[in-house]
Design a protein around this motif. Structure first.
Motif, PDB file in Angstrom:
ATOM      1  N   LEU A 291       0.879  -1.292  -0.187  1.00 39.15           N
ATOM      2  CA  LEU A 291       0.019   0.006   0.044  1.00 39.15           C
ATOM      3  C   LEU A 291       0.879   1.348   0.068  1.00 39.15           C
ATOM      4  N   ILE A 292       1.771   1.222   0.671  1.00 40.36           N
ATOM      5  CA  ILE A 292       2.974   2.375   0.761  1.00 40.36           C
ATOM      6  C   ILE A 292       3.580   2.468  -0.565  1.00 40.36           C
ATOM      7  N   GLN A 293       3.736   1.478  -0.970  1.00 43.89           N
ATOM      8  CA  GLN A 293       4.638   1.658  -2.428  1.00 43.89           C
ATOM      9  C   GLN A 293       3.556   2.192  -3.461  1.00 43.89           C
ATOM     10  N   THR A 294       2.645   1.655  -3.110  1.00 41.45           N
ATOM     11  CA  THR A 294       1.491   2.180  -4.223  1.00 41.45           C
ATOM     12  C   THR A 294       1.161   3.670  -4.166  1.00 41.45           C
ATOM     13  N   LEU A 295       1.087   4.286  -2.821  1.00 43.45           N
ATOM     14  CA  LEU A 295       1.171   5.596  -2.579  1.00 43.45           C
ATOM     15  C   LEU A 295       2.089   6.478  -3.284  1.00 43.45           C
ATOM     16  N   LEU A 296       3.630   5.672  -3.111  1.00 45.59           N
ATOM     17  CA  LEU A 296       4.667   6.462  -3.959  1.00 45.59           C
ATOM     18  C   LEU A 296       4.675   6.491  -5.363  1.00 45.59           C
ATOM     19  N   ALA A 297       3.927   5.594  -5.827  1.00 45.68           N
ATOM     20  CA  ALA A 297       3.859   5.322  -7.277  1.00 45.68           C
ATOM     21  C   ALA A 297       2.872   6.324  -8.173  1.00 45.68           C
ATOM     22  N   LEU A 298       1.605   6.785  -7.095  1.00 42.03           N
ATOM     23  CA  LEU A 298       0.854   7.571  -7.740  1.00 42.03           C
ATOM     24  C   LEU A 298       1.150   9.042  -8.050  1.00 42.03           C
ATOM     25  N   PRO A 299       2.095   9.635  -7.469  1.00 43.11           N
ATOM     26  CA  PRO A 299       2.427  10.912  -8.188  1.00 43.11           C
ATOM     27  C   PRO A 299       2.819  11.103  -9.509  1.00 43.11           C
ATOM     28  N   LEU A 300       3.532  10.093 -10.028  1.00 45.12           N
ATOM     29  CA  LEU A 300       3.996  10.123 -11.320  1.00 45.12           C
ATOM     30  C   LEU A 300       2.709   9.921 -12.176  1.00 45.12           C
ATOM     31  N   LEU A 301       2.074   8.832 -11.854  1.00 46.65           N
ATOM     32  CA  LEU A 301       0.875   8.652 -12.856  1.00 46.65           C
ATOM     33  C   LEU A 301      -0.119  10.113 -12.795  1.00 46.65           C
ATOM     34  N   LEU A 302      -0.118  10.687 -11.683  1.00 40.73           N
ATOM     35  CA  LEU A 302      -0.903  11.698 -11.703  1.00 40.73           C
ATOM     36  C   LEU A 302      -0.324  12.930 -12.441  1.00 40.73           C
ATOM     37  N   LEU A 303       0.684  13.002 -13.177  1.00 34.81           N
ATOM     38  CA  LEU A 303       1.118  13.776 -14.138  1.00 34.81           C
ATOM     39  C   LEU A 303       0.090  14.049 -15.207  1.00 34.81           C
ATOM     40  N   ALA A 304      -1.015  13.357 -15.235  1.00 30.57           N
ATOM     41  CA  ALA A 304      -2.122  13.656 -16.187  1.00 30.57           C
ATOM     42  C   ALA A 304      -2.934  14.713 -15.570  1.00 30.57           C
ATOM     43  N   LEU A 305      -2.662  15.121 -14.375  1.00 35.02           N
ATOM     44  CA  LEU A 305      -3.486  16.240 -13.802  1.00 35.02           C
ATOM     45  C   LEU A 305      -3.603  17.372 -14.582  1.00 35.02           C
ATOM     46  N   HIS A 306      -2.704  17.918 -15.351  1.00 37.25           N
ATOM     47  CA  HIS A 306      -2.795  18.959 -15.909  1.00 37.25           C
ATOM     48  C   HIS A 306      -2.751  18.817 -17.232  1.00 37.25           C
ATOM     49  N   GLY A 307      -3.026  17.440 -17.779  1.00 39.08           N
ATOM     50  CA  GLY A 307      -2.797  17.266 -19.144  1.00 39.08           C
ATOM     51  C   GLY A 307      -4.318  16.500 -19.675  1.00 39.08           C
ATOM     52  N   GLN A 308      -5.240  17.179 -19.212  1.00 40.92           N
ATOM     53  CA  GLN A 308      -6.512  16.563 -19.659  1.00 40.92           C
ATOM     54  C   GLN A 308      -7.400  17.957 -20.238  1.00 40.92           C
ATOM     55  N   THR A 309      -8.162  17.529 -21.377  1.00 38.29           N
ATOM     56  CA  THR A 309      -9.201  18.443 -21.870  1.00 38.29           C
ATOM     57  C   THR A 309     -10.625  18.014 -21.314  1.00 38.29           C
ATOM     58  N   ALA A 310     -10.651  17.256 -20.586  1.00 37.32           N
ATOM     59  CA  ALA A 310     -12.276  16.848 -20.239  1.00 37.32           C
ATOM     60  C   ALA A 310     -12.857  17.919 -19.987  1.00 37.32           C
ATOM     61  N   THR A 311     -12.668  18.857 -18.974  1.00 38.99           N
ATOM     62  CA  THR A 311     -13.267  20.058 -18.687  1.00 38.99           C
ATOM     63  C   THR A 311     -12.486  21.215 -18.697  1.00 38.99           C
ATOM     64  N   THR A 312     -12.557  22.160 -19.798  1.00 37.22           N
ATOM     65  CA  THR A 312     -11.608  23.052 -20.144  1.00 37.22           C
ATOM     66  C   THR A 312     -12.716  24.195 -20.377  1.00 37.22           C
ATOM     67  N   PRO A 313     -12.758  25.361 -19.743  1.00 38.73           N
ATOM     68  CA  PRO A 313     -13.547  26.441 -20.114  1.00 38.73           C
ATOM     69  C   PRO A 313     -13.308  27.027 -21.649  1.00 38.73           C
ATOM     70  N   PRO A 314     -14.441  27.424 -22.043  1.00 35.23           N
ATOM     71  CA  PRO A 314     -14.104  28.176 -23.615  1.00 35.23           C
ATOM     72  C   PRO A 314     -13.211  29.408 -23.407  1.00 35.23           C
ATOM     73  N   LEU A 315     -12.560  29.391 -24.386  1.00 39.01           N
ATOM     74  CA  LEU A 315     -11.520  30.653 -24.397  1.00 39.01           C
ATOM     75  C   LEU A 315     -12.296  32.001 -24.350  1.00 39.01           C
TER      76      LEU A 315
END
Length: 208
Positions: free
Chosen positions: A6-30
Motif C-alpha cells: 500500500l505504501i509503495q502504491t502511494l509513492l507510485a501515484l504521483p508520477l501517474l498523476l502527471l495527467a492532472l494538468h494534461g486533460q481536456t475533459a473539462t476546459t472552459p471556453p476561451l
C-alpha cells in the motif's frame, strides 16, 4: 494487499498523476477578453499531448513536453529535477523492481480551476482531478487530487512544462481509507484469535 505494498502504491501515484494538468475533459471556453488567445490555444495543444502520453504511460512523450530542467514535486514530497531524474522515478515507481508493475490501468478526469495566468513568457495553471486506478494486484480505487503547473515558452516559440506540483488530502483519500479498513480487519482477526486461545487454555485447565 499488504501495508508495505500500500505504501509503495502511494509513492507510485504521483508520477501517474502527471495527467492532472494534461486533460481536456473539462476546459472552459476561451474568453477573447482575456487576451493571449494564440498562446492559450497552444497551451491546450500542450495539455492534449500530455493527456495522450499519460493514457499510454509513455514517459518519452511526456518528457518531450517538459523543459530539460523541469522540477516536479511528487505527492510523497520527493522532488525530481531534469529529465534523467524524472525518468528514474518512472522506472522505479511504475515498472518496479525486477519489472514488477504496480499500476495496470489509469484514467483521469481533470478540471481547470480557471484560465491560465500569464507573466510574459510564463503561465500558471491549476485545477482538480478525479483519477481511477486499477492496480496489478487487483485493487481499484478513485482518488481526488489538486494540481498546479508553470509552463514557459522556449526560444522557438513552444510552450513546455517547467514545474509541476501535486497534492491530495492527507486526511481523506482512498488509500488512507483502505489502510484504515486493513487496521480494523487486523484488529478483528487478532481479537478472534485471542479469544480462541483463551478458550483453549481454559479448557485445558479444567479438572478432568
Amino acid at each position: 494487499m499488504s501495508l508495505k505494498h500500500l505504501i509503495q502504491t502511494l509513492l507510485a501515484l504521483p508520477l501517474l498523476l502527471l495527467a492532472l494538468h494534461g486533460q481536456t475533459a473539462t476546459t472552459p471556453p476561451l474568453d477573447p477578453s482575456g487576451g493571449r488567445i494564440e498562446d492559450r490555444q497552444q497551451l491546450r495543444v500542450l495539455l492534449e499531448g500530455m493527456e495522450a502520453g499519460i493514457n499510454k504511460l509513455d514517459i518519452d512523450a511526456l518528457l518531450k513536453l517538459a523543459q530539460p530542467d523541469v522540477v516536479i514535486t511528487w505527492q510523497n514530497a520527493e522532488v525530481s529535477r531534469g529529465h534523467a531524474q524524472v525518468r528514474a522515478y518512472y522506472e522505479r515507481m511504475i515498472k518496479g523492481a525486477g519489472g514488477a508493475a504496480i499500476v495496470r490501468k489509469l484514467s483521469t478526469k481533470a478540471t481547470l480551476g480557471g484560465p491560465a495566468v500569464f507573466y510574459g513568457d510564463s503561465a500558471v495553471a491549476y485545477g482538480t482531478t478525479v483519477d481511477r486506478y486499477d492496480l496489478a494486484d487487483g485493487l481499484a480505487f478513485t482518488l481526488n487530487a489538486n494540481w498546479s503547473t508553470t509552463v514557459t515558452k522556449t526560444s522557438d516559440g513552444q510552450w513546455k512544462v517547467a514545474s509541476l506540483h501535486f497534492s491530495t488530502n492527507l486526511f481523506d483519500n482512498a488509500l488512507l481509507s483502505a489502510a484504515e479498513r486493513m487496521v480494523w480487519y487486523a484488529a478483528g482477526a487478532a481479537f478472534v484469535v485471542g479469544a480462541l486461545l483463551c478458550w483453549l487454555l481454559m479448557r485445558r485447565r479444567r479438572p478432568g
